[in-house]
Structures are given as structure tokens and as C-alpha cells.
Design a protein around this motif. Structure first.
Motif, short mmCIF file in Angstrom:
data_model
loop_
_atom_site.label_atom_id
_atom_site.label_comp_id
_atom_site.label_asym_id
_atom_site.label_seq_id
_atom_site.Cartn_x
_atom_site.Cartn_y
_atom_site.Cartn_z
N LEU A 182 -12.75 12.61 10.86
CA LEU A 182 -12.43 11.18 10.89
C LEU A 182 -12.87 10.51 9.59
O LEU A 182 -12.20 9.58 9.11
N ASP A 183 -13.97 10.99 8.99
CA ASP A 183 -14.37 10.46 7.68
C ASP A 183 -13.26 10.69 6.65
O ASP A 183 -13.01 9.82 5.80
N THR A 184 -12.61 11.84 6.73
CA THR A 184 -11.51 12.12 5.79
C THR A 184 -10.43 11.06 5.94
O THR A 184 -9.93 10.50 4.95
N LEU A 185 -10.05 10.78 7.20
CA LEU A 185 -9.00 9.77 7.45
C LEU A 185 -9.42 8.40 6.93
O LEU A 185 -8.63 7.68 6.32
N LEU A 186 -10.67 8.07 7.18
CA LEU A 186 -11.20 6.77 6.75
C LEU A 186 -11.06 6.63 5.23
O LEU A 186 -10.54 5.63 4.72
N GLY A 187 -11.51 7.63 4.51
CA GLY A 187 -11.44 7.60 3.04
C GLY A 187 -10.01 7.62 2.53
O GLY A 187 -9.66 6.89 1.59
N MET A 188 -9.17 8.43 3.18
CA MET A 188 -7.78 8.55 2.75
C MET A 188 -7.04 7.22 2.89
O MET A 188 -6.30 6.80 1.99
N TYR A 189 -7.23 6.56 4.04
CA TYR A 189 -6.42 5.36 4.29
C TYR A 189 -7.00 4.11 3.64
O TYR A 189 -6.25 3.18 3.35
N ALA A 190 -8.29 4.10 3.38
CA ALA A 190 -8.85 3.02 2.56
C ALA A 190 -8.22 3.10 1.17
O ALA A 190 -7.78 2.08 0.60
N TRP A 191 -8.15 4.31 0.63
CA TRP A 191 -7.52 4.52 -0.67
C TRP A 191 -6.03 4.18 -0.60
O TRP A 191 -5.49 3.53 -1.50
N HIS A 192 -5.36 4.63 0.46
CA HIS A 192 -3.90 4.53 0.52
C HIS A 192 -3.40 3.09 0.43
O HIS A 192 -2.42 2.81 -0.26
N GLY A 193 -4.04 2.18 1.15
CA GLY A 193 -3.62 0.79 1.09
C GLY A 193 -3.78 0.23 -0.32
O GLY A 193 -2.86 -0.39 -0.87
N ARG A 194 -4.94 0.49 -0.93
CA ARG A 194 -5.19 -0.04 -2.27
C ARG A 194 -4.24 0.56 -3.31
O ARG A 194 -3.81 -0.11 -4.24
N HIS A 195 -3.96 1.83 -3.12
CA HIS A 195 -3.03 2.56 -3.98
C HIS A 195 -1.68 1.85 -4.04
O HIS A 195 -1.14 1.58 -5.11
N HIS A 196 -1.16 1.48 -2.88
CA HIS A 196 0.16 0.84 -2.86
C HIS A 196 0.10 -0.64 -3.26
O HIS A 196 1.04 -1.15 -3.85
N VAL A 197 -0.99 -1.32 -2.93
CA VAL A 197 -1.16 -2.69 -3.43
C VAL A 197 -1.13 -2.67 -4.96
O VAL A 197 -0.49 -3.51 -5.60
N ALA A 198 -1.78 -1.67 -5.54
CA ALA A 198 -1.83 -1.56 -7.01
C ALA A 198 -0.45 -1.28 -7.61
O ALA A 198 -0.17 -1.69 -8.74
N HIS A 199 0.42 -0.60 -6.87
CA HIS A 199 1.79 -0.41 -7.36
C HIS A 199 2.46 -1.77 -7.55
O HIS A 199 3.14 -2.01 -8.54
N ILE A 200 2.28 -2.65 -6.56
CA ILE A 200 2.96 -3.95 -6.59
C ILE A 200 2.30 -4.87 -7.62
O ILE A 200 3.00 -5.51 -8.42
N THR A 201 0.98 -4.93 -7.60
CA THR A 201 0.32 -5.84 -8.56
C THR A 201 0.53 -5.35 -10.00
O THR A 201 0.67 -6.17 -10.90
N GLY A 202 0.60 -4.04 -10.19
CA GLY A 202 0.85 -3.49 -11.52
C GLY A 202 2.23 -3.87 -12.03
O GLY A 202 2.41 -4.26 -13.19
N LEU A 203 3.23 -3.77 -11.14
CA LEU A 203 4.59 -4.16 -11.50
C LEU A 203 4.64 -5.64 -11.87
O LEU A 203 5.23 -6.03 -12.89
N ARG A 204 4.01 -6.47 -11.06
CA ARG A 204 4.04 -7.92 -11.31
C ARG A 204 3.39 -8.25 -12.64
O ARG A 204 3.85 -9.13 -13.38
N GLU A 205 2.31 -7.53 -12.94
CA GLU A 205 1.61 -7.75 -14.19
C GLU A 205 2.51 -7.40 -15.38
O GLU A 205 2.64 -8.18 -16.33
N ARG A 206 3.15 -6.23 -15.28
CA ARG A 206 4.01 -5.77 -16.38
C ARG A 206 5.22 -6.69 -16.57
O ARG A 206 5.69 -6.91 -17.67
#
Ligand code: NI
Length: 172
Positions: free
Chosen positions: A145-169
Motif C-alpha cells: 500500500l505504501d507503493t500505491l501511496l507514493g505512486m499516486y501522490a507522484w502521478h497527480g503532480r506529474h500530470h499537473v506539471a504537464h499542464i502547468t508546463g505547457l501553459r508556462e511555455r
């Protein structure tokens, strides 16, 4: 030059987290719906249909993908909590992102994520044993369950960064 697919680095795979890391991961999962909504806020249809990188998903597809992925995460967490080392079901995320519902307004998935994450965080907040196991059939490996916790905490931020990175560029 960082890989545009991985703006915050690769997905972490930890078999166990410290209590502080767990708290931080839970906080990230709790914050995700608000952060994703803010990332996509105010974009028009043409902007929503712009790929976040060349050959990548559009902003719209990214938002719907986060909902697809986190629905699967929620199911995996509940399976791991209620069965003995269950084998989870992988899914074809690329093909899911090409089905007709990925063309719907992102607001639908943002609303879905509000409810889903409230439930997910409530379930995770009640976990007493984060070492509970589950198995991924593709890798034939057992995680926790720790693996899932770490994976999905990362996963949300990962995709938010796709969008914020695009907006920045784009200066959006
Ligand atoms: Ni993803």
C-alpha cells in the motif's frame, strides 16, 4: 534538458515509506483535485485540445486520464485492503484515453475526482498496515500500500506539471 514526459522525474517505486513520507503523500493526494482544477482553469477548447508536448495527450485527455488512473488506484487500494495479496487488473491507458469520453468537458472528470479523492483519502486515512501487499501481473512483482501511496501522490503532480508546463511555455 529534462524529458518533457517526466517534468518531475520518474515514478517512485517504494516498498515502504516513513510516517513523514506517508503524510506528505496523503497530502498530495488530498490536494490533487484542487491543483488539477487550477492547472486547467480558464483554458478554452482550442487550448484544452493542445498536446502538452509534441505527440502527447491534449490537456483534455490528461485531465480525463488522471480520473481513469485514479479510479483504478482506488480499486487497487480497496482490493489490497480486503483481499490477501490480490492480483490487480492492468488497463491500456493509451486506448482508454482515445475512447469518446475523453473528448468530454474536463469539468466532468474534475467533479469525479473531487468525490473519488475524498473517498480515497478517507480509506487511506484509516489504513493501519501500509505493508499490505498486492501483485502486478505484468511485472509479476508484489508491492505494498505504501507503493500505491507514493505512486499516486507522484502521478497527480506529474500530470499537473504537464499542464502547468505547457501553459508556462505558451504564456497562457
Ligand atoms: Ni499517467
Amino acid at each position: 534538458m529534462t524529458d518533457p514526459r517526466y517534468p518531475i522525474g520518474p515514478m517512485p517505486i517504494h516498498l515502504s515509506l516513513s510516517p513523514e513520507e506517508r503524510e506528505a503523500a496523503l497530502g498530495a493526494i488530498r490536494a490533487l483535485p484542487v491543483e488539477l482544477r487550477a492547472a486547467a482553469h480558464g483554458l478554452d477548447d482550442a487550448q484544452l485540445d493542445t498536446p502538452y508536448r509534441e505527440g502527447g495527450w491534449s490537456v483534455r485527455q490528461v485531465v480525463h486520464h488522471v480520473a481513469d488512473s485514479h479510479m483504478n488506484a482506488y480499486v487497487r487500494v480497496k482490493l489490497a485492503l480486503t483481499e490477501d495479496n490480490p492480483t490487480v487488473k492492468p488497463y491500456e491507458e493509451q486506448l482508454w484515453a482515445e475512447l469518446p469520453d475523453s473528448a468530454l468537458p474536463p469539468a466532468l472528470s474534475l467533479e469525479l475526482l473531487d468525490g473519488l479523492h475524498t473517498r480515497l483519502v478517507t480509506v487511506l486515512g484509516g489504513v493501519t498496515d501500509f505493508a499490505r501487499e498486492w501483485t502486478h501481473p505484468a511485472q509479476g512483482r508484489t508491492y505494498t500500500l505504501d507503493t500505491l501511496l507514493g505512486m499516486y501522490a507522484w502521478h497527480g503532480r506529474h500530470h499537473v506539471a504537464h499542464i502547468t508546463g505547457l501553459r508556462e511555455r505558451q504564456g497562457w
